[in-house]
Structures are given as structure tokens and as C-alpha cells.
Design a protein around this motif. Structure first.
Motif, PDB file in Angstrom:
ATOM      1  N   ARG A   1      32.787  39.980  31.893  1.00 24.20           N
ATOM      2  CA  ARG A   1      32.118  38.713  32.193  1.00 24.20           C
ATOM      3  C   ARG A   1      33.016  37.853  33.066  1.00 24.20           C
ATOM      4  NH1 ARG A   1      27.636  40.194  32.032  1.00 24.20           N
ATOM      5  NH2 ARG A   1      26.972  38.020  32.156  1.00 24.20           N
ATOM      6  N   PRO A   2      32.441  36.895  33.793  1.00 17.15           N
ATOM      7  CA  PRO A   2      33.244  35.991  34.626  1.00 17.15           C
ATOM      8  C   PRO A   2      34.328  35.278  33.807  1.00 17.15           C
ATOM      9  CG  PRO A   2      30.913  35.721  35.106  1.00 17.15           C
ATOM     10  CD  PRO A   2      31.000  36.614  33.913  1.00 17.15           C
ATOM     11  N   GLY A   3      35.490  35.109  34.439  1.00 15.33           N
ATOM     12  CA  GLY A   3      36.584  34.415  33.776  1.00 15.33           C
ATOM     13  C   GLY A   3      37.509  35.309  32.982  1.00 15.33           C
ATOM     14  N   THR A   4      37.224  36.618  32.937  1.00 17.95           N
ATOM     15  CA  THR A   4      38.097  37.555  32.227  1.00 17.95           C
ATOM     16  C   THR A   4      38.912  38.363  33.224  1.00 17.95           C
ATOM     17  OG1 THR A   4      36.422  39.311  32.187  1.00 17.95           O
ATOM     18  CG2 THR A   4      36.409  37.742  30.367  1.00 17.95           C
ATOM     19  N   LYS A   5      40.013  38.946  32.731  1.00 14.88           N
ATOM     20  CA  LYS A   5      40.918  39.658  33.639  1.00 14.88           C
ATOM     21  C   LYS A   5      40.301  40.926  34.217  1.00 14.88           C
ATOM     22  CE  LYS A   5      43.380  42.212  29.983  1.00 14.88           C
ATOM     23  NZ  LYS A   5      42.957  43.559  30.405  1.00 14.88           N
ATOM     24  N   ASP A   6      39.296  41.499  33.547  1.00 17.69           N
ATOM     25  CA  ASP A   6      38.683  42.735  34.023  1.00 17.69           C
ATOM     26  C   ASP A   6      37.542  42.495  35.009  1.00 17.69           C
ATOM     27  OD1 ASP A   6      40.200  44.683  32.458  1.00 17.69           O
ATOM     28  OD2 ASP A   6      39.202  43.820  30.718  1.00 17.69           O
ATOM     29  N   TYR A   7      37.124  41.249  35.142  1.00 20.97           N
ATOM     30  CA  TYR A   7      35.995  40.919  36.016  1.00 20.97           C
ATOM     31  C   TYR A   7      36.407  41.041  37.474  1.00 20.97           C
ATOM     32  CZ  TYR A   7      31.961  38.138  37.679  1.00 20.97           C
ATOM     33  OH  TYR A   7      30.817  37.691  38.299  1.00 20.97           O
ATOM     34  N   GLY A   8      35.629  41.808  38.236  1.00 25.57           N
ATOM     35  CA  GLY A   8      35.966  42.018  39.637  1.00 25.57           C
ATOM     36  C   GLY A   8      34.760  42.481  40.434  1.00 25.57           C
ATOM     37  N   ALA A   9      35.020  43.051  41.594  1.00 24.49           N
ATOM     38  CA  ALA A   9      33.939  43.463  42.491  1.00 24.49           C
ATOM     39  C   ALA A   9      33.018  44.497  41.838  1.00 24.49           C
ATOM     40  CB  ALA A   9      34.525  44.015  43.785  1.00 24.49           C
ATOM     41  N   LEU A  10      33.600  45.430  41.061  1.00 24.12           N
ATOM     42  CA  LEU A  10      32.766  46.440  40.394  1.00 24.12           C
ATOM     43  C   LEU A  10      31.879  45.780  39.349  1.00 24.12           C
ATOM     44  CD1 LEU A  10      32.014  49.409  39.957  1.00 24.12           C
ATOM     45  CD2 LEU A  10      33.874  49.545  38.267  1.00 24.12           C
ATOM     46  N   SER A  11      32.405  44.801  38.625  1.00 22.72           N
ATOM     47  CA  SER A  11      31.609  44.083  37.623  1.00 22.72           C
ATOM     48  C   SER A  11      30.389  43.451  38.273  1.00 22.72           C
ATOM     49  CB  SER A  11      32.448  42.981  36.963  1.00 22.72           C
ATOM     50  OG  SER A  11      33.738  43.406  36.634  1.00 22.72           O
ATOM     51  N   VAL A  12      30.619  42.741  39.373  1.00 23.35           N
ATOM     52  CA  VAL A  12      29.527  42.045  40.059  1.00 23.35           C
ATOM     53  C   VAL A  12      28.498  43.043  40.574  1.00 23.35           C
ATOM     54  CG1 VAL A  12      28.925  40.522  41.973  1.00 23.35           C
ATOM     55  CG2 VAL A  12      31.025  40.113  40.680  1.00 23.35           C
ATOM     56  N   ALA A  13      28.976  44.128  41.186  1.00 20.91           N
ATOM     57  CA  ALA A  13      28.053  45.108  41.772  1.00 20.91           C
ATOM     58  C   ALA A  13      27.204  45.786  40.698  1.00 20.91           C
ATOM     59  CB  ALA A  13      28.837  46.147  42.562  1.00 20.91           C
ATOM     60  N   VAL A  14      27.839  46.247  39.622  1.00 21.39           N
ATOM     61  CA  VAL A  14      27.094  46.929  38.554  1.00 21.39           C
ATOM     62  C   VAL A  14      26.104  45.971  37.901  1.00 21.39           C
ATOM     63  CG1 VAL A  14      27.304  47.984  36.265  1.00 21.39           C
ATOM     64  CG2 VAL A  14      28.838  48.687  38.102  1.00 21.39           C
ATOM     65  N   GLN A  15      26.543  44.733  37.660  1.00 21.68           N
ATOM     66  CA  GLN A  15      25.674  43.771  36.983  1.00 21.68           C
ATOM     67  C   GLN A  15      24.597  43.202  37.908  1.00 21.68           C
ATOM     68  OE1 GLN A  15      28.244  41.015  34.752  1.00 21.68           O
ATOM     69  NE2 GLN A  15      29.625  42.755  34.390  1.00 21.68           N
ATOM     70  N   TYR A  16      24.785  43.329  39.190  1.00 18.23           N
ATOM     71  CA  TYR A  16      23.749  42.945  40.156  1.00 18.23           C
ATOM     72  C   TYR A  16      22.547  43.887  40.022  1.00 18.23           C
ATOM     73  CZ  TYR A  16      21.626  42.026  44.772  1.00 18.23           C
ATOM     74  OH  TYR A  16      20.769  41.713  45.805  1.00 18.23           O
ATOM     75  N   PHE A  17      22.846  45.181  39.876  1.00 20.36           N
ATOM     76  CA  PHE A  17      21.789  46.186  39.825  1.00 20.36           C
ATOM     77  C   PHE A  17      21.320  46.515  38.410  1.00 20.36           C
ATOM     78  CE2 PHE A  17      23.910  47.335  43.895  1.00 20.36           C
ATOM     79  CZ  PHE A  17      22.812  47.279  44.734  1.00 20.36           C
ATOM     80  N   THR A  18      22.181  46.310  37.400  1.00 19.02           N
ATOM     81  CA  THR A  18      21.864  46.765  36.047  1.00 19.02           C
ATOM     82  C   THR A  18      22.309  45.754  34.990  1.00 19.02           C
ATOM     83  OG1 THR A  18      23.947  47.876  35.404  1.00 19.02           O
ATOM     84  CG2 THR A  18      22.480  49.093  36.881  1.00 19.02           C
ATOM     85  N   ALA A  19      21.861  46.000  33.774  1.00 16.57           N
ATOM     86  CA  ALA A  19      22.364  45.278  32.600  1.00 16.57           C
ATOM     87  C   ALA A  19      23.192  46.288  31.804  1.00 16.57           C
ATOM     88  CB  ALA A  19      21.211  44.748  31.756  1.00 16.57           C
TER      89      ALA A  19
END
Length: 291
Positions: free
Chosen positions: A166-184
């Protein structure tokens, strides 16, 4: 499970198959053979398969997960890049007439043609993905906008955390945004190294991604949206004011866009939700339209 067919997800059965065919895990292809039947059941359950489903499996190996998928009655099409393995699969899966093995590279084949989809038919993807090529495979599947209903993938735990961050966490990055853009996406379970032969040096995890009917955000220009995301996370420590120059923007233009999107100049990419990135993308697009 058909009583006449041995469960492949068993250390002794796997060892017997490997010895019979003179096989060894090929490091170049990221091969680790799954030997834990409970993990297979967990993946199959997460896919929520029925007898009427079509499922694409990527990298069936010796058929360990394929067998579990086939037991649901779904139509399974398994794509295998290792040229040695289709002959092995013909033997290990010979009791299943609902499995088709296709030799080939998932990044190069025509997936709808390979699956022989009927009009409007959707399918599910299930895969134990090689660690070295996880992200390219996932993004290739999503960016093609194929009629995928759900992806259930076993990946390195680190990648799974990035996919679901989720936003604001150390693991959040470009892959997070891309995957969550297309999927849940959601994390299903961890998989320890002992579940494989040979055991990898890292923990794995199963992630289930339900494909969205509409994206998780609706930017006016999707290409610009992703260009800004790549720039925002290209150098994580930089503020957006500095990082977005990599997208070809001047600092004056960035300041104006940030102000229009109601985002602070000192914000970093890891703090922005999909919706905030969409607002920023639209603001940059509007500025371009005025020049």
C-alpha cells in the motif's frame, strides 16, 4: 485424486520421475520442483476453478501443479519453455484428457490462439513463476488486456510484498502501482523453501490477483501515467519535484502540475495512491495541451 495416478507433489514420486528421465533442475530456467501437496491444494483453491473453466498454466515442469489443476475438471493449457519437458509431461499426465501441453515461450506465443478461446470466453492464469522473469511475465499478461479473470501466481515473497503493498510503505513501488492498476491483489500464503527440490534460498508466496473490469484509476493518458510512475520510482529517495525531471519535465512544469493535482512539492512517489498519480498525470497532460 484418481487412485491409479500417483500424486506428483511428493518428494519420493518427484525423485522417481527425475531419475527416470535423467532430469535435474536447470538454474538458467529458474527451476525448483514443488513437492508439497498442501501447497498445490492451496494454489488450486485460490484459483477457484470449476469444470467449465479454461486455465493457462505457465511452466508446468514435470506436472506437479498441473495435476492439481486437472483434478478440478477445468480445461488446462500448460505452456512449457524447456524443450525436454513436454515428453515427460506426456507420461506424468497421461491419465488426464483435459490437459494440453504447448511447447513455447509465454512471452512470445499468441495466447488467445493457443487457448483457442471462444467468443467472450475468459480464462484464469495459474503459475509457479521462475523468479528471474516474474515481473516481465505478469506485466506482459496484464498489458495485453487479455480476457483474464484471475491470476494466481507463486513468486518470491519479496515480489509478492511489492505486488500487494500500500502507499506509504517501503515495499510500495512501480510494480505495486502497475499490478493494482489492473487487478485487486491479495497475499494468499507463504511457501517455505522446504516445499521445493532443490530448496531455493528464499521464501515464496502465493498471490491471487482478480483482474478489474475497469482500471484502479482512470488517467486520461495511460502512457503518460506509466511514464510518470517509472520516473517517480526511478530514484526513490528523490522528491517528485526532482524525480519527474527524468520524464522530460522542467521543474516549473512539475511545480505547476503538482499544485494542480494538490500534491506537495516535497512528496515522494511512494506516498501517492493510484488516484493521486492519475490526478498528476492529468495535470501534466493539461499543461502539455496548453503549450
Amino acid at each position: 485424486m484418481n487412485a491409479t495416478i500417483p500424486v506428483i507433489a511428493d518428494p519420493a514420486v518427484t525423485r522417481r520421475i527425475l531419475n527416470a528421465f535423467g532430469l535435474r533442475a536447470r538454474k538458467r530456467l529458474g527451476q525448483n520442483f514443488l513437492v508439497d501437496a498442501s501447497v498445490v491444494r492451496g494454489i488450486v483453491d485460490a484459483a477457484e476453478l470449476t469444470a467449465g473453466d479454461t486455465v493457462l498454466e505457465i511452466g508446468p515442469g514435470i506436472g506437479t501443479l498441473t495435476q492439481g489443476l486437472a483434478e478440478t475438471g477445468a480445461r488446462v493449457v500448460a505452456v512449457e519453455v524447456d524443450r525436454k519437458l513436454p515428453a515427460v509431461l506426456a507420461q506424468t499426465l497421461r491419465g488426464y484428457d483435459n490437459v494440453t501441453v504447448v511447447p513455447g515461450d509465454i512471452l512470445k506465443i499468441d495466447i488467445p490462439e493457443t487457448l483457442k478461446l471462444e467468443n467472450g470466453e475468459r480464462f484464469k492464469v495459474v503459475a509457479n513463476l521462475p523468479y528471474y522473469i516474474t515481473t516481465p511475465i505478469i506485466m506482459t499478461l496484464l498489458e495485453q488486456r487479455l480476457p483474464i479473470e484471475r491470476l494466481v501466481t507463486m513468486v518470491q515473497k519479496e515480489v509478492a510484498m511489492r505486488m500487494t503493498a500500500r502507499p506509504g510503505t517501503k515495499d510500495y513501488g512501480a510494480l505495486s502501482v502497475a499490478v493494482q492498476y489492473f487487478t485487486a491483489p491479495r497475499m494468499v500464503t507463504d511457501v517455505p523453501p522446504r516445499a521445493f527440490r532443490p530448496a531455493p534460498e528464499v521464501t515464496s508466496a502465493v498471490v491471487s490477483c482478480v483482474v478489474r473490469e475497469t482500471p484502479g484509476a482512470l488517467p486520461a493518458d495511460e502512457k503518460l501515467f506509466f511514464r510518470l510512475i517509472r520516473a517517480a520510482f526511478g530514484q526513490r529517495r528523490k522528491t517528485l519535484l526532482n524525480a519527474l525531471t527524468a520524464a522530460g519535465l522542467t521543474k516549473d512544469a512539475i511545480r505547476a502540475a503538482l499544485a494542480a493535482a494538490e500534491i506537495g512539492e516535497n512528496a515522494r512517489g511512494e506516498q501517492l495512491s493510484l488516484e493521486a498519480f492519475a490526478r498528476l498525470s492529468d495535470a501534466v497532460g493539461a499543461l502539455h495541451a496548453q503549450t
